[in-house]
Design a protein around this motif. Structure first.
Motif, PDB file in Angstrom:
ATOM      1  N   VAL A 148       0.849  -1.189   0.000  1.00 22.93           N
ATOM      2  CA  VAL A 148       0.000   0.000   0.000  1.00 22.93           C
ATOM      3  C   VAL A 148       0.885   1.240   0.000  1.00 22.93           C
ATOM      4  O   VAL A 148       1.947   1.265   0.605  1.00 22.93           O
ATOM      5  CB  VAL A 148      -0.971   0.015   1.202  1.00 22.93           C
ATOM      6  CG1 VAL A 148      -1.886  -1.192   1.160  1.00 22.93           C
ATOM      7  CG2 VAL A 148      -0.225   0.073   2.529  1.00 22.93           C
ATOM      8  N   GLN A 189      -2.160   5.541   2.982  1.00 27.60           N
ATOM      9  CA  GLN A 189      -3.235   4.573   3.232  1.00 27.60           C
ATOM     10  C   GLN A 189      -3.095   4.028   4.650  1.00 27.60           C
ATOM     11  O   GLN A 189      -2.008   3.615   5.053  1.00 27.60           O
ATOM     12  CB  GLN A 189      -3.190   3.427   2.230  1.00 27.60           C
ATOM     13  CG  GLN A 189      -4.322   2.418   2.425  1.00 27.60           C
ATOM     14  CD  GLN A 189      -4.400   1.383   1.319  1.00 27.60           C
ATOM     15  OE1 GLN A 189      -3.950   1.631   0.200  1.00 27.60           O
ATOM     16  NE2 GLN A 189      -4.960   0.230   1.617  1.00 27.60           N
ATOM     17  N   TYR A 196      -6.994  -1.429   5.809  1.00 23.39           N
ATOM     18  CA  TYR A 196      -7.016  -2.549   4.871  1.00 23.39           C
ATOM     19  C   TYR A 196      -7.990  -3.598   5.397  1.00 23.39           C
ATOM     20  O   TYR A 196      -7.989  -3.909   6.595  1.00 23.39           O
ATOM     21  CB  TYR A 196      -5.631  -3.185   4.717  1.00 23.39           C
ATOM     22  CG  TYR A 196      -5.630  -4.345   3.754  1.00 23.39           C
ATOM     23  CD1 TYR A 196      -5.561  -4.148   2.384  1.00 23.39           C
ATOM     24  CD2 TYR A 196      -5.727  -5.659   4.224  1.00 23.39           C
ATOM     25  CE1 TYR A 196      -5.585  -5.211   1.496  1.00 23.39           C
ATOM     26  CE2 TYR A 196      -5.740  -6.732   3.346  1.00 23.39           C
ATOM     27  CZ  TYR A 196      -5.674  -6.508   1.986  1.00 23.39           C
ATOM     28  OH  TYR A 196      -5.698  -7.561   1.117  1.00 23.39           O
TER      29      TYR A 196
END
Length: 203
Positions: free
Chosen positions: A33, A37, A40
């Motif tokens: 990622v 970010q 998840y």
């Protein structure tokens, strides 16, 4: 759902990794990622199973980006299977090239790949080549940003010293921007643990 704080300004992103059984089991990468970010979701988990999760930051400089506009044409499974030798990851000799370490360089561009080139091979195939300037990379990441997207995604994870690889795209990925990154891994995060419950009735 996994959540974390992205508080390392030098990191280019993180790997999200998991293991089952015990915290000391071998970890498998779920996804690379990009920086920024912080969530998840791991879908379709096995019932009644302990899962252990960790993050590993990755660092390293990226090449200049190139835009690719593929010609019209549908994906041909047979053609890809019959002749796809150009797509194999290879270290292409480039003569005498000065190399330097990338570890500990922060956001510096020292050791970044240069001469990053995209060659259209067929309506859904692209061959990428570049010059390797890193002396201590753990590998290379080929990154793609489809047209209309704000972020890059990792599409290939390559061994150290690789300087050529091909990519077969989907018919919806005719236009995209690409770059390649020399990278190395940082230290793993703490481990998060969850054990899944029973499978829903009827599954």
């Amino acid at each position: 759902m996994l959540k974390w704080q992205d508080d390392d300004p030098a990191a280019a992103g993180h790997t999200v990794e998991f293991a089952t059984g015990t915290p000391g089991s071998e970890y498998t990468v779920l996804q690379y990622v990009q920086a920024g970010q912080t969530m998840y979701t791991h879908p379709d988990l096995i019932p009644q199973t302990p899962f252990y999760y960790r993050l590993r930051p990755f660092y390293g400089p990226a090449s200049a980006a190139v835009e690719v506009d593929l010609p019209p044409g549908a994906y041909d499974d047979k053609a890809a299977a019959d002749d796809h030798a150009w797509a194999q990851p290879l270290p292409v000799p480039s003569g005498s090239v000065a190399k330097q370490p990338i570890r500990g360089a922060g956001r510096s561009t020292a050791g970044a790949p240069t001469e990053f080139t995209a060659t259209v091979m067929d309506p859904n195939g692209i061959k990428f080549t570049w010059t390797d300037h890193a002396s201590d990379e753990d590998g290379y990441l080929l990154e793609s940003k489809p047209k209309g997207s704000a972020t890059y995604n990792e599409v290939e994870v390559l061994d150290p010293n690789i300087t050529s690889v091909g990519l077969t795209t989907l018919p919806t990925e005719k236009q995209a921007t690409y770059r390649v990154r020399a990278f190395y891994y940082g230290k793993p995060s703490n481990i998060a643990h969850q054990t899944t419950g029973d499978a829903p009735p009827g599954t």
